[in-house]
Enzyme design. Structure first.
Site, PDB file in Angstrom:
ATOM      1  N   HIS B 112       0.819  -1.223   0.000  1.00  0.00           N
ATOM      2  CA  HIS B 112       0.000   0.000   0.000  1.00  0.00           C
ATOM      3  C   HIS B 112       0.853   1.274   0.000  1.00  0.00           C
ATOM      4  O   HIS B 112       0.314   2.375   0.048  1.00  0.00           O
ATOM      5  CB  HIS B 112      -0.943   0.018   1.209  1.00  0.00           C
ATOM      6  N   ASP B 151      -2.788 -10.526  -2.881  1.00  0.00           N
ATOM      7  CA  ASP B 151      -3.318 -10.075  -1.599  1.00  0.00           C
ATOM      8  C   ASP B 151      -4.791  -9.725  -1.793  1.00  0.00           C
ATOM      9  O   ASP B 151      -5.209  -9.331  -2.875  1.00  0.00           O
ATOM     10  CB  ASP B 151      -2.535  -8.833  -1.145  1.00  0.00           C
ATOM     11  N   HIS B 153      -6.403  -7.282  -0.562  1.00  0.00           N
ATOM     12  CA  HIS B 153      -6.587  -5.829  -0.728  1.00  0.00           C
ATOM     13  C   HIS B 153      -5.898  -5.388  -2.010  1.00  0.00           C
ATOM     14  O   HIS B 153      -4.824  -5.872  -2.339  1.00  0.00           O
ATOM     15  CB  HIS B 153      -5.959  -5.090   0.457  1.00  0.00           C
ATOM     16  N   ASP B 240      -4.504 -12.992   2.668  1.00  0.00           N
ATOM     17  CA  ASP B 240      -5.742 -12.655   3.365  1.00  0.00           C
ATOM     18  C   ASP B 240      -6.993 -12.936   2.545  1.00  0.00           C
ATOM     19  O   ASP B 240      -8.086 -12.583   2.946  1.00  0.00           O
ATOM     20  CB  ASP B 240      -5.710 -11.194   3.843  1.00  0.00           C
TER      21      ASP B 240
END
Lengths: 556, 437
Positions: B112, B151, B153, B240
């Site tokens: 991120h 991931d 996200h 995740d």
């Protein structure tokens, strides 16, 4: 006084040592087919010369179990494992009867799936039908929860001996646990009859001193304990020489030790004067085990390493074809080259000269070049092996930022050389390593001295999970509850006292400061956004050490 | 003893002494159970799998990639430098031929983190993959790199860093941004004018099961990789998407992750997110390690795995099919030819409002890139945040053409003369200059 006996490849050495130094030493030939005879002969020779009423302890370093395993002369074992999810357990098959039972325990020690009773029954019956008398019971994560191993063990009715994996070590490593448990059961009967013979022999000689065996980590274990942990006796030879150097030399800095024998050179390392321990366990052949050991490496270079030409290239070792020509052999060896070059004056140097000159003629080079090349090659093999062991130890992964930034790097300040050709090699090593070289006094019986003076070692891992309220110290059979407020400080105190009381049961008294905490951690376990408990891990050990230091002075 | 088919380097660095805060998901304990599982399985005893210590990334490694405002030391800790260093070590192992595959199992994560960094967002400070990739390019030449971000996200930081780079393909498979942080990563986010189609997003609906993930892999990711023809494939291996993850809503499994890595066959994998530290990470990491090393992973199953309970609805499958065919179509349409909207020498401008959730920082950016047929184009970012006054970053990209280089140096001169910027950062990849004013 302490008595040490080291069964070596060619000779069995025995010494009696007191605070002042070596009182008496004997050397007998090793009879590989009957080790007990060699031991008996050494004891008899040594004890007839000495009053043995005040021998505090007798320590044996024996190759019995190692040889039996390497030569495949072991008993058949029923290995029964429960694995659960993960790598296919068929990869770890060993022994004549290997059975995988459905059932699993997870990393926290929670039983995920109960053992399949029917499968277990069938496995035990298959073993019994095949005449199996000794078993190994191993489950994944048994060091977190031993219930499956206990269950398997209970099912092995009529067995003479059962090894449960969690009693061998608190370390993780399911494949290692399987191999170690298997070896332990496979040599159990052999080791016990050996122990019987040793005890009878000493009783015949009216010796009442306690007997210990030497372990690969440079420590000892009472013979009575070794009877159910015989695997602990494997590969103790290099440890004997490492402890011998510790006893003979006042090592306080980082150092390298070389034990140059006939066939091999054993390399070991010291950090701040203390012998370095291999964290996970030693490998026997290609199989890694959970047996704690010193960090040693063995390479195929020694006084008897054959010098040969292969496709025009000069080779030294790793084979030993026979003794050096100076000692009546038929092929020139490294020792013959050292004789020719004037580094050594061992045995019949004329024979060395004849052998070297003949080989030089075949190679079409001068004998001077042949010997200097051969010696340089041998020295390079040793320096390369030392460098690679140092690199491996210094590159060892660490898991905290603190260790990453503060990590200790081993930088040898001195080199200790022992073994038959020690004096011949000393000046060569001094030049190659650019380090001061020390050849200790009594270097020819350093192994037996190391065995004699080694002290008992032990290690345990305490795990507490305050969420599940479980406390376990697998290798000494502690499996209790703890309360939710159990904390790291208490865990450290408990680990020490568990260790001390366990040693006391074995008849060994230690000081509290000898029980050393080597690893400690306490992790908050979080569920959702709340702390649900602590995961506490403490490792406590008695590190390898010698009873007394005999450094009346190193040789050169 | 087990023999790995492919020689594999494993950099395991759990940073057992570092956390964002005591109960934060990104805390000391995160890789504890993974370590237990890997040790108990005997991973480090498999012939061909070797464990290595991480490197420690240097300040220059970070400055080559990021504009750190006010400076590198203020936005990083030792843990970030070691985590990025772990990724660099993985890259060096593969590039030097010491290993065929490498997995940096390190924390804290990085995907991120954007080009300009004011603090921590989404648990990330510096983008460890980007720092690694730019290390590779600095030392081993300007490779074509594909990043496949698995991931849950959207890796908005990695997307931001490579938005203008035609030599980097960024593909992200993630939970639809309408339902999860950071709220981006839609089909129409395709890259800047110089790199259109080189950013591909595959937003999957909540409750996607292994079937859906593997469909997206086989029908979008792999075909696009075939067309892009990368020299190096990097997996941003977030974990995740797992059905037990506490902060996401997907239904992927350990076996699924292993199959994905087997088929994707990345050269390098770098751990990203994944916060089901007991139920998922030990098994997912085991599966990835075995798959990358070419060891049978069929026995890697979570203790509570129940295929029926995580099966996706039919409508989810149909939706995924649509998304995937659109993603492939997007690559085909845009990646092949340069943008038609703008011509060389014009500027592509973006205004951005960025929120740093972990540190509570608000940032405003004006970014412009020179549209260029010859290189990735000189980049100019003006940034101001709730903790830092107006600052500027100028990047002359790797392989910059003379015009973009000269333009970058001119912009630097102007910025210095204007006196309106608190911090001025220059990344000059062509001349290897990383300057702060």
């Amino acid at each position: 006084m302490w008595l040490g006996l080291d069964v070596g490849g060619t000779h069995t050495d025995a010494v009696i040592v007191n605070e002042g130094g070596v009182v008496s030493s004997v050397k007998v030939a090793t009879d590989h087919h009957n080790l007990i005879n060699s031991i008996k002969a050494a004891f008899t020779k040594l004890l007839e010369k000495n009053n043995h009423t005040n021998i505090a302890r007798i320590n044996l370093s024996t190759t019995l179990s190692t040889n039996a395993i390497v030569e495949g002369k072991t008993e058949k074992v029923g290995v029964i494992v429960s694995s659960g999810p993960g790598i296919n357990p068929a990869f770890f098959s060993c022994g004549e009867q290997y059975h995988v039972i459905d059932g699993s325990i997870d990393h926290r020690g929670k039983e995920v799936k109960t053992l399949n009773a029917e499968e277990l029954q069938r496995a035990v019956e298959a073993c019994q039908k095949n005449g199996v008398k000794v078993f190994a019971a191993v489950s994944k994560f048994s060091t977190r929860n031993p219930s499956h191993e206990e269950h398997i063990s209970d099912a092995c009715t009529g067995a003479d001996f059962i090894t449960m994996g969690h009693r061998l070590s608190g370390n993780l490593g399911f494949p290692r646990r399987i191999a170690t448990s298997y070896f332990n059961s496979a040599v159990w009967r052999l080791f016990n009859s050996f122990a019987d013979a040793v005890e009878k022999n000493l009783a015949d000689l009216h010796v009442k001193s306690p007997v210990h065996i030497l372990k690969a980590d440079g420590g000892t274990l009472p013979l009575s304990e070794a009877r159910h942990l015989p695997v602990e006796s494997i590969l103790s030879g290099p440890a004997a020489s490492v402890m011998g150097i510790s006893a003979l030399c006042n090592i306080s800095a980082d150092a390298v030790a070389l034990d140059i024998g006939g066939t091999t050179t054993d390399i070991s390392l010291y950090a701040d004067g203390e012998p370095l321990v291999e964290p996970h366990g030693i490998s026997l052949g290609a199989l890694p085990t959970l047996v704690r050991s010193l960090a040693t490496r063995s390479i195929g270079i020694g006084g008897d390493s054959a010098i040969r030409l292969s496709d025009g290239a000069l080779r030294v070792g790793p084979e030993r074809i026979g003794p050096s020509m100076a000692e009546g052999g038929s092929v020139p060896t490294l020792l013959d080259a050292l004789n020719f070059a004037g580094n050594a004056h061992h045995g019949d140097t004329v024979m060395s000269k004849i052998g070297i000159e003949k080989l030089a003629q075949e190679a079409g080079i001068t004998p001077q070049k042949l010997t200097s090349d051969a010696i340089a090659l041998a020295v390079k093999k040793i320096t390369d092996a030392v460098d690679s062991l140092l690199k491996e130890i210094n590159d060892k992964p660490v898991y905290t930022i603190h260790e990453m930034l503060e990590g200790k790097v081993i930088t040898p300040k001195a080199l200790y050389v022992m073994g038959g050709p020690a004096h011949a090699f000393a000046p060569l090593m001094e030049k190659a390593f650019r380090l001061p070289v020390i050849v200790p006094e009594h270097y020819l019986v350093a192994n037996a001295i190391g065995a004699a003076l080694a002290r008992t070692t032990f290690d345990l891992t305490l795990l507490a999970d305050t969420e599940r309220q479980k406390l376990i110290v697998p290798n000494i059979g502690i499996n209790e509850t703890c309360d939710r407020n159990y904390a790291l400080e208490k865990a450290k105190k408990d680990a020490r006292s568990y260790l001390m009381s366990h040693l006391k049961k074995m008849g060994i008294a230690i000081q509290e400061h000898d029980a050393q905490i080597v690893e400690e951690s306490s992790f908050n376990m979080v569920g959702g956004f709340y702390t649900t408990g602590k995961n506490i891990r403490v490792r406590c050990q008695v590190k390898p050490a010698v009873e007394v230091h005999l450094h009346s002075g190193g040789g050169r | 003893m087990i023999q790995a088919k492919r020689k594999m380097g494993l950099i395991f660095f759990p940073a057992f002494d570092w956390a964002i805060s005591p109960t934060h998901p990104e805390r000391e304990e995160r890789l504890l159970y993974t370590q237990d599982q890997l040790l108990e399985e005997g991973i480090f005893d498999i012939a061909g799998i070797v464990e290595y210590k991480p490197d420690i990334a240097s300040e220059e490694d970070v400055k080559r990639t990021h504009f750190c405002i006010p400076d590198v030391a203020s936005v990083t800790t030792e843990s970030h430098m070691i985590s990025a260093g772990g990724a660099i070590k993985a890259a060096r192992l593969v590039m030097d031929g010491e290993a065929e595959r490498a997995f940096a199992l390190v924390r804290p994560p990085g995907h991120h983190s954007m080009k300009a960094v004011h603090g921590n967002r989404g648990f990330c400070n510096i983008n460890i993959e980007a720092v690694m990739i730019e290390y590779i390019r600095e030392h081993y030449g300007q490779k074509r790199v594909a990043i496949v971000d698995t991931d849950c996200h959207h890796g908005d930081g990695t997307q931001d860093i490579y938005w203008h780079d035609p030599n980097t393909l960024y593909i992200s498979i993630h939970q639809d941004g309408r339902t999860l942080y950071p709220g981006s990563g839609f089909l129409d986010e395709l890259g800047g004018p110089n790199a259109l189609g080189k950013t591909i997003n595959i937003p999957l609906p909540p409750m996607t099961s292994p079937e859906g993930f593997l469909y997206a892999l086989d029908n979008a990711v792999l075909p696009i990789l075939d067309m892009f023809k990368p020299d190096i494939i990097v997996n941003s291996a977030g974990q995740d998407n797992h059905y037990t993850d506490p902060i996401t809503n997907m239904n992927f499994s350990a076996q699924g992750y292993a199959i994905l890595n087997d088929r994707l066959n990345p050269h390098i994998a770098v751990l990203e997110g994944g916060y089901s530290i007991q139920g998922a990470l030990p098994y997912v990491n085991l599966g990835i390690v075995l798959a990358m090393a070419g060891v049978d992973y069929s026995g890697v199953v979570e203790p509570d795995f129940n295929e029926g309970a995580i099966r996706q609805e039919k409508s989810v499958g149909q939706y995924i099919e649509k998304i995937c065919s659109q993603a492939v179509e997007n690559y085909r349409t845009y990646a092949k030819k340069p943008s038609k909207n703008k011509s060389s020498g014009e500027r592509g401008v973006r205004q951005k409002n960025i929120y740093y959730d972990t540190d509570g920082i608000r940032e405003k950016q004006m970014e412009s890139v020179m549209v260029c047929n010859d290189c990735a184009g000189v980049l100019y970012i003006e940034t101001v945040s709730s903790i830092n006054p107006l600052s500027v970053g100028i990047e002359i990209p790797l392989g910059a053409c003379n015009r973009c280089r000269d333009e970058g140096l001119r912009m630097l001169k102007d910025a210095r003369q204007s006196g309106k910027f608190a911090h001025i950062k220059l990344i000059n990849r062509r001349d290897r200059e990383y300057l702060d004013y």
